[in-house]
Design a protein around this motif. Structure first.
Motif, PDB file in Angstrom:
ATOM      1  N   ILE A 301       0.838  -1.203   0.000  1.00 63.74           N
ATOM      2  CA  ILE A 301       0.000   0.000   0.000  1.00 63.74           C
ATOM      3  C   ILE A 301       0.871   1.252   0.000  1.00 63.74           C
ATOM      4  O   ILE A 301       0.597   2.228  -0.725  1.00 63.74           O
ATOM      5  N   VAL A 305      -0.222   4.059  -3.020  1.00 65.02           N
ATOM      6  CA  VAL A 305      -1.158   5.164  -2.801  1.00 65.02           C
ATOM      7  C   VAL A 305      -0.431   6.507  -2.741  1.00 65.02           C
ATOM      8  O   VAL A 305       0.773   6.581  -2.492  1.00 65.02           O
ATOM      9  N   PHE A 310      -2.251   6.695   4.502  1.00 62.24           N
ATOM     10  CA  PHE A 310      -3.249   5.637   4.655  1.00 62.24           C
ATOM     11  C   PHE A 310      -3.899   5.763   6.022  1.00 62.24           C
ATOM     12  O   PHE A 310      -3.230   5.675   7.053  1.00 62.24           O
ATOM     13  N   THR A 323      -7.552  -2.824   6.372  1.00 62.75           N
ATOM     14  CA  THR A 323      -8.519  -1.996   5.665  1.00 62.75           C
ATOM     15  C   THR A 323      -8.241  -0.527   5.964  1.00 62.75           C
ATOM     16  O   THR A 323      -7.744  -0.192   7.045  1.00 62.75           O
ATOM     17  N   VAL A 333     -10.016   6.112  -2.463  1.00 59.69           N
ATOM     18  CA  VAL A 333     -10.232   4.671  -2.536  1.00 59.69           C
ATOM     19  C   VAL A 333     -10.268   4.073  -1.130  1.00 59.69           C
ATOM     20  O   VAL A 333      -9.701   4.630  -0.183  1.00 59.69           O
ATOM     21  N   VAL A 335      -9.171   0.419   0.689  1.00 61.96           N
ATOM     22  CA  VAL A 335      -8.283  -0.704   0.399  1.00 61.96           C
ATOM     23  C   VAL A 335      -8.553  -1.837   1.380  1.00 61.96           C
ATOM     24  O   VAL A 335      -8.655  -1.610   2.591  1.00 61.96           O
ATOM     25  N   ALA A 337      -6.690  -5.522   2.171  1.00 57.05           N
ATOM     26  CA  ALA A 337      -5.481  -6.267   1.820  1.00 57.05           C
ATOM     27  C   ALA A 337      -5.190  -7.341   2.857  1.00 57.05           C
ATOM     28  O   ALA A 337      -5.186  -7.071   4.053  1.00 57.05           O
ATOM     29  N   ILE A 366     -10.334  -1.239  -3.566  1.00 53.77           N
ATOM     30  CA  ILE A 366      -9.220  -2.006  -4.117  1.00 53.77           C
ATOM     31  C   ILE A 366      -8.967  -3.204  -3.208  1.00 53.77           C
ATOM     32  O   ILE A 366      -8.817  -3.049  -1.996  1.00 53.77           O
ATOM     33  N   LEU A 368      -6.435  -6.330  -2.456  1.00 52.12           N
ATOM     34  CA  LEU A 368      -5.112  -6.920  -2.669  1.00 52.12           C
ATOM     35  C   LEU A 368      -5.124  -8.317  -2.051  1.00 52.12           C
ATOM     36  O   LEU A 368      -5.108  -8.471  -0.838  1.00 52.12           O
ATOM     37  N   ARG A 505       0.703   0.731  -9.405  1.00 50.47           N
ATOM     38  CA  ARG A 505       0.114   2.061  -9.198  1.00 50.47           C
ATOM     39  C   ARG A 505      -0.399   2.640 -10.514  1.00 50.47           C
ATOM     40  O   ARG A 505      -1.515   3.172 -10.575  1.00 50.47           O
TER      41      ARG A 505
END
Length: 531
Positions: A301, A305, A310, A323, A333, A335, A337, A366, A368, A505
């Protein structure tokens, strides 16, 4: 926002090993991509050029705005099959006259551009992308129609191609056909069902049946031009809207048609983008060759990003799933992952709430992937792991904001579903060369089969052949490993391409831009959550 730090030691032996393994895998992928780039091979490319034709890739390049990106999709379609890698078709998204368009181009150097079963899957996936993201679709046509030896596999599902074209048009999504050569039999319906049609003089031939078939069916004598030539269709039948003097002229006209569409993006524009603080180049060494080794997804991440910023959601709860909120190329967004571990009830609850919040905020998601799936065992079954996993899958299934999935490591079992696998209609899904995806890991699957066989022998009172068991387990493990590789899955169009981790990215930024051609809206309508 919180700026993510990094603990990766790029000077370590582990990083060097991971980097070397990833580069080797990328080398294998590049070798297969080269087969797609080669089309039908030198002999057939030269034959096509000698007839005055541009190659399919040259047509795409000349159609696009100069210097603009082209995200090719499904380039490995057909890998591992009897057909040429790439499936005689080029698909992707590029910018034409300032408009992001889905482009589908037949490669006439591969069996005359004839469609095989993988061509069909690839072209239909391109149609899905045009529909979901409301992007104009441009077909660069030169195809002999169906690959006749495989007709039993493509005749019935092939009709969907024409249905989808008409549905795009009905939904107000423009369809454009530029016809450079033969477009025969079923292929004649591509221009027939497109909103705008350009044909090249003396080269384009569009008919349901060529002169030999017409002779056999009706006894009528005819020639290509009077039966289906570009000039006839422009002056007599009215199928052609524009008569181009040559291929370059057809591409020029196609660009002018797009310029006159009045296309406007329906989604909100992005803010100014900022590069991550940690270099994307380091993603080449993030994933170890052994996927059983956990990887902190924050390391990925932080290199994807904007500004490596984040805002993590529930960082101390359900720690096997990360998350949080970020921006990517200026687009907000959410995320989700994995850290490779299994998904427990807490992770499923966390994901469900996070997906609901993203829908309330009209924020794309998104995913991952790096998970072995939901936890099994008596304790977890009794605590309701099926209910918890079902909640997460329910949320993913009914979420209406755009979803983007990247398989970076393991993506096994229902974990693949909960993380928005192919069956859950992510707008785009890509894989790193390190990814693996199947019902379960190869060792686990082989062990399950061994246990079942052993129990069956015991019930029947028969001795169990341990030597045979070892051989079968190894055979099964090898087969499942081969079938979980990105090349295998991409060859079946289960993803939209295998990408270099360093491009993650850029690829996600392009896909976010594509998705914002359509409205970006969440929902508060979900199925019944079995608490």
């Amino acid at each position: 926002m919180t700026v993510l730090s990094s603990r990766i030691d790029t000077a370590s032996a582990e990083f060097a090993q991971a980097r070397e393994s990833m580069l080797a895998a990328l080398g294998e992928i590049d070798a297969e991509h080269a087969k797609a780039l080669a089309g039908g091979g030198g002999e057939y490319v030269e034959r096509h050029r000698s007839r005055g034709g541009l190659t399919a890739r040259e047509r795409v390049e000349l159609l696009l705005d100069e210097g603009s990106p082209f995200l090719e999709l499904s380039p490995l379609a057909g890998w591992g099959s009897e057909y040429t890698v790439g499936a005689s078709l080029i698909t992707g998204v590029g910018v034409v006259s300032g408009v992001e368009c889905v482009i589908v181009a037949n490669d006439p150097t591969v069996r005359g551009g004839a469609s095989n079963p993988w061509t069909l899957k690839k072209s239909q996936r391109a149609g899905e992308i045009a529909a979901q993201n409301r992007m104009p679709m441009i077909s660069l046509v030169e195809s002999g129609g169906a690959d006749l030896p495989s007709q039993k596999e493509i005749f019935i599902p092939g009709g969907r191609t024409f249905r989808d074209l008409t549905r795009l048009s009905a939904d107000g999504i423009p369809t454009i056909a530029l016809v450079f050569g033969n477009s025969t039999a079923g292929g004649a319906y591509i221009p027939g069902m497109s909103d705008h049609v350009v044909m090249v003089r003396d080269r384009a031939k569009v008919f349901l049946g060529g002169p030999p078939l017409v002779k056999a069916a009706t006894g009528e004598e005819s020639d290509d031009e009077s039966l289906g030539g570009a000039r006839m269709h422009a002056e007599v039948s009215g199928l052609a809207d524009h008569l181009a003097e040559d291929e370059h002229d057809a591409l020029r006209i196609g660009r002018r048609i797009v310029a006159r569409l009045g296309h406007r993006k329906a989604g909100p524009p992005p803010a100014a983008a900022r590069e991550p603080l940690h270099p994307g180049e380091e993603l080449i060494g993030v994933m170890p060759p052994d996927l059983k080794i956990p990887v902190d997804p924050r390391e990925i991440i932080a290199r994807v990003v904007d500004g490596s910023e984040f805002d993590e959601f529930k960082p101390s709860y359900g720690t096997g799933l990360v998350t949080g909120w970020a921006d990517l190329h200026g687009y907000p967004v959410g995320v989700l992952a994995n850290d490779h571990g299994v998904l427990f009830g807490a992770e499923a609850h966390k994901a469900t709430q996070f997906i609901q919040l993203a829908n309330r905020a009209d924020t794309p998601l998104i995913f991952l992937h790096n998970t072995t799936g939901y936890m099994v065992g008596r304790e977890y079954e009794q605590s309701g792991i099926i209910k918890h996993g079902s909640m997460m899958i329910n949320a993913v299934s009914n979420s209406t904001v755009p979803h983007f999935s990247v398989l970076v490591g393991a993506s096994y079992g229902a974990g693949h579903y909960g993380m928005c696998g192919r069956a859950y209609d992510p707008r785009f899904l890509f894989a790193w060369p390190s990814a693996r995806s199947a019902v379960m890991g190869p060792k686990q699957l082989a062990e399950v089969l061994s246990i079942v066989a052993r129990q069956s022998a015991a019930r029947k009172g028969r001795p169990y052949d341990e030597e045979q068991d070892t051989l079968v387990r190894q055979m099964v493990e090898d087969r499942i490993e081969a079938e979980s590789l990105p090349l295998f899955l991409s060859g079946r169009v289960y993803d939209d391409g295998v990408i270099d981790p360093r491009d993650t990215r850029t690829v996600l930024g392009l896909c976010l831009s594509f998705a914002h051609n359509a409205p970006v809206r969440g929902t508060d309508r979900f199925g019944v959550f079995r608490m």
